[in-house]
Enzyme design. Structure first.
Site, PDB file in Angstrom:
ATOM      1  CG  HIS A  77      73.842  78.939 -35.446  1.00 47.89           C
ATOM      2  ND1 HIS A  77      73.159  79.693 -36.378  1.00 47.89           N
ATOM      3  CD2 HIS A  77      74.752  79.772 -34.886  1.00 47.89           C
ATOM      4  CE1 HIS A  77      73.633  80.927 -36.381  1.00 47.89           C
ATOM      5  NE2 HIS A  77      74.606  81.000 -35.493  1.00 47.89           N
ATOM      6  CG  ASP A  79      69.313  79.454 -36.651  1.00 45.11           C
ATOM      7  OD1 ASP A  79      70.361  78.910 -36.229  1.00 45.11           O
ATOM      8  OD2 ASP A  79      68.697  80.315 -36.010  1.00 45.11           O
ATOM      9  CG  ASP A 140      75.608  84.537 -37.168  1.00 48.75           C
ATOM     10  OD1 ASP A 140      75.841  83.449 -36.609  1.00 48.75           O
ATOM     11  OD2 ASP A 140      74.965  85.456 -36.637  1.00 48.75           O
ATOM     12  CD  GLU A 174      73.079  81.582 -32.183  1.00 46.85           C
ATOM     13  OE1 GLU A 174      73.743  82.236 -31.355  1.00 46.85           O
ATOM     14  OE2 GLU A 174      72.643  82.089 -33.243  1.00 46.85           O
ATOM     15  CD  GLU A 175      71.442  84.129 -35.729  1.00 46.04           C
ATOM     16  OE1 GLU A 175      71.247  84.975 -34.835  1.00 46.04           O
ATOM     17  OE2 GLU A 175      72.521  84.029 -36.334  1.00 46.04           O
ATOM     18  CG  ASP A 197      77.708  81.482 -33.735  1.00 41.36           C
ATOM     19  OD1 ASP A 197      77.623  81.982 -34.869  1.00 41.36           O
ATOM     20  OD2 ASP A 197      76.779  81.527 -32.907  1.00 41.36           O
ATOM     21  CG  HIS A 378      72.051  89.141 -37.326  1.00 40.64           C
ATOM     22  ND1 HIS A 378      71.520  89.154 -36.056  1.00 40.64           N
ATOM     23  CD2 HIS A 378      72.730  87.962 -37.428  1.00 40.64           C
ATOM     24  CE1 HIS A 378      71.865  88.043 -35.419  1.00 40.64           C
ATOM     25  NE2 HIS A 378      72.608  87.306 -36.236  1.00 40.64           N
TER      26      HIS A 378
END
Length: 406
Positions: A77, A79, A140, A174-175, A197, A378
């Protein structure tokens, strides 16, 4: 470029998603990044390259064999998490990590220490990519993107490695749980795929939470507090009463493994109206359904005491992909064999979260999740060991080889 060169380039793109914009993709930076990748794939000579208006980029590495080989896919992904800034990411390589605390930002006193993050001890002697302490890193899932493109480039450069048709895709958002919503499985055209991922090296995941979001609204009545006896109904106090009725230990900070939870993620209100939002998670579908019914039961109890005060809205988000993967378990067997062949010990673990692969699996594309190598996603303490990215790249190459030679 090698996988590290690509990764260091990709993290410079600000691609945080944002669930409040009501756009697709949710932020313009994701489309800018997708357009950059589109140009890179064109220069590499891939075929069937498409980038739609929603930010979904797909491409093909054609087969180099005339034998019938299943078409497989690799997905990552675009994002990064909205939890912390992804703008002006300033990565740094720590060569030959010595096991000591790593100062990320001396001025702000931000330190990545094995005392708080003991997983660092597993990577002594390796080179790590870290942040400057002010942003996330973006492994990520830009590590996954770098690994997929590097593996495809390697296969192009080594035609002696026989492989079938390989499809790759990079999707937005995705997030914020929307990555698979507009993913065209039919256009992608793979028999099965893998999302790159996952977290640390060796992770292989085909179980994830069943997930729902619940919004509970409490309606009160405001009266001057000096004259409020038997008149005021304070929605905030009733909301607090509701929250205390849920099991104290069934929260993220008290659970692990297959244990589910209720997670309070937002509260907003005043005397007249208060709204609280929970996410509900459980690997077991029956327990998941019981959790939703429990919230509805507690709303009824509140309404017995305060008539017509509380209402609830529950929306399912995604389901455990295990039921879709188990009938085609060979896709897991191939990934495990590929890992062992390149010297990686598979760690089959349940995802305590979700993945685009879960939604794609229910949309007809079996799609387990493979490690991308990063840790502490994150947040400002995110890091990725370079050897883990290199091994993830090797796993992709080996999967392609194994599928062609089954």
């Amino acid at each position: 470029m090698n996988v590290v060169d690509r990764f260091l380039q990709y993290v410079k793109f600000d691609t945080q998603s944002d669930e409040l914009t009501n756009m697709w993709p949710s932020t313009p930076g994701q489309m800018i990044f997708a357009q950059h990748l589109e140009q890179e794939l064109q220069k590499m000579g891939l075929t069937e390259i498409t980038l739609d208006d929603n930010g979904y980029l797909m491409a093909t590495l054609p087969a180099n064999t005339t034998r019938h080989v299943p078409t497989i896919g690799f997905i990552a992904h675009l994002d990064t998490s909205p939890d912390i800034s992804g703008r002006h990411v300033n990565p740094r390589i720590v060569d030959n990590y010595d096991g000591q605390p790593i100062t990320l930002n001396a001025e702000k006193g931000i330190v990545l220490s094995p005392r708080e993050f003991p997983e660092l001890d597993h990577y002594k002697g390796q080179s790590l990519i870290v942040t400057d302490g002010t942003t996330l890193l973006g492994a990520d899932d830009k590590a996954g993107i770098a690994e997929i493109i590097t593996a495809v480039a390697y296969l192009q450069q080594h035609p002696e490695i026989e492989h079938g048709k390989i499809r790759i895709a990079f999707n937005p958002d995705e997030e914020i749980g929307q990555g698979a919503h507009k993913f065209d499985v039919e256009q992608f055209g793979a028999d099965w795929a893998y999302t790159m991922d996952g977290g640390e090296i060796g992770e292989l995941e085909y179980e994830n939470f069943n997930a729902a979001v619940a919004k509970v609204t409490f309606t009160g009545r405001n009266v001057h507090p000096g004259y409020a006896k038997h008149k005021m109904i304070n929605s905030q106090r009733i909301a607090n009463q509701f929250m205390s009725m849920l099991p104290r230990w069934e929260t993220p900070e008290h659970t692990e493994g297959y244990e589910g939870f209720y997670h309070l993620i937002a509260t907003e209100g005043n005397v007249e109206k208060t709204t609280i939002t929970y996410i509900i998670r459980d690997h077991d579908r029956d327990r998941f359904e019981r959790r939703k019914k429990e919230l509805e039961h507690l709303v009824r109890k509140i309404n017995n005491e305060f008539p017509n005060c509380a209402s609830i809205e529950i929306k399912d988000q995604y389901y455990n992909m295990r039921e879709k993967i188990e009938p085609v378990k060979y896709v897991i067997d191939i990934a495990e064999e590929a890992m062992r062949n390149v010297g990686v010990t598979p760690i089959v673990v349940p995802i305590r979260g979700g993945t685009d692969g879960a939604q794609l699996s229910f949309n007809g594309l079996p799609c387990p999740n493979i490690f991308a190598g990063g840790l502490n996603f994150h947040g400002r303490y995110e890091f990725v060991p370079i050897p883990s990215m290199e091994k993830a790249t090797e796993v992709i190459i080996e999967i392609a080889r194994l599928v062609a030679n089954r």
